[in-house]
Design a protein around this motif. Sequence first.
Motif, mmCIF file in Angstrom:
data_model
loop_
_atom_site.group_PDB
_atom_site.id
_atom_site.type_symbol
_atom_site.label_atom_id
_atom_site.label_comp_id
_atom_site.label_asym_id
_atom_site.label_seq_id
_atom_site.Cartn_x
_atom_site.Cartn_y
_atom_site.Cartn_z
ATOM 1 N N LEU A 25 -31.287 7.647 24.994
ATOM 2 C CA LEU A 25 -29.841 8.028 24.443
ATOM 3 C C LEU A 25 -29.474 9.159 25.137
ATOM 4 O O LEU A 25 -28.089 9.140 25.457
ATOM 5 C CB LEU A 25 -29.812 8.749 22.671
ATOM 6 C CG LEU A 25 -29.655 8.540 22.268
ATOM 7 C CD1 LEU A 25 -28.020 7.333 21.971
ATOM 8 C CD2 LEU A 25 -29.990 9.043 20.411
ATOM 9 N N GLY A 58 -23.379 2.015 21.179
ATOM 10 C CA GLY A 58 -23.704 3.258 21.657
ATOM 11 C C GLY A 58 -23.291 4.712 21.827
ATOM 12 O O GLY A 58 -22.171 4.956 21.856
ATOM 13 N N PRO A 59 -23.623 5.388 22.977
ATOM 14 C CA PRO A 59 -22.958 6.792 23.341
ATOM 15 C C PRO A 59 -21.496 6.325 23.466
ATOM 16 O O PRO A 59 -21.223 5.355 24.075
ATOM 17 C CB PRO A 59 -23.755 7.409 23.602
ATOM 18 C CG PRO A 59 -25.137 6.633 23.332
ATOM 19 C CD PRO A 59 -24.751 5.543 23.081
#
Length: 156
Positions: A25, A58-59
């Motif tokens: 992450l 996601g990011p």
Amino acid sequence: MSVTAFYESLSAQLAGLLTGERDWLANTANASALLFLEMSDINWAGFYFLNSDELRLGPFQGKPACTRIAVGAGVCGTAVKTGQSQLVEDVHAFPGHIACDAVSASEIVVPLYNGERCIGVLDIDSPLIARFTEQDLAGIEAFARVLLEHTDLPTA
């Protein structure tokens, strides 16, 4: 600076940024921020991760994005289904393109693998038609390899 030298520098910056950190992450968040900061003429850079039969956001850096994409749908889903990077000069001509941002005109998507299993994609959009070249694709694929070498990515 040549395109090749730019991507060598970008990958070296990423390697330095990720040294000592293996969390997927944190590393994908920093990777997307680095791409968005350093690349010219892009409006989105980020990740989607495979969860069952769909990609989930996601990011990323850029405008809010689609949160779920079916495998096989759009440029990202096609990259997962085929297992091949996608270099799209004009997204409006791509069959089934998903317009998360109507301003996007061209796109690069690189599938990410954990061993032999595709676990997601790195996606970069530009508001310019034909913004990306084969040299850009090679550079982004090398960038993705550096990320994968320094990150413990999810298995599913």
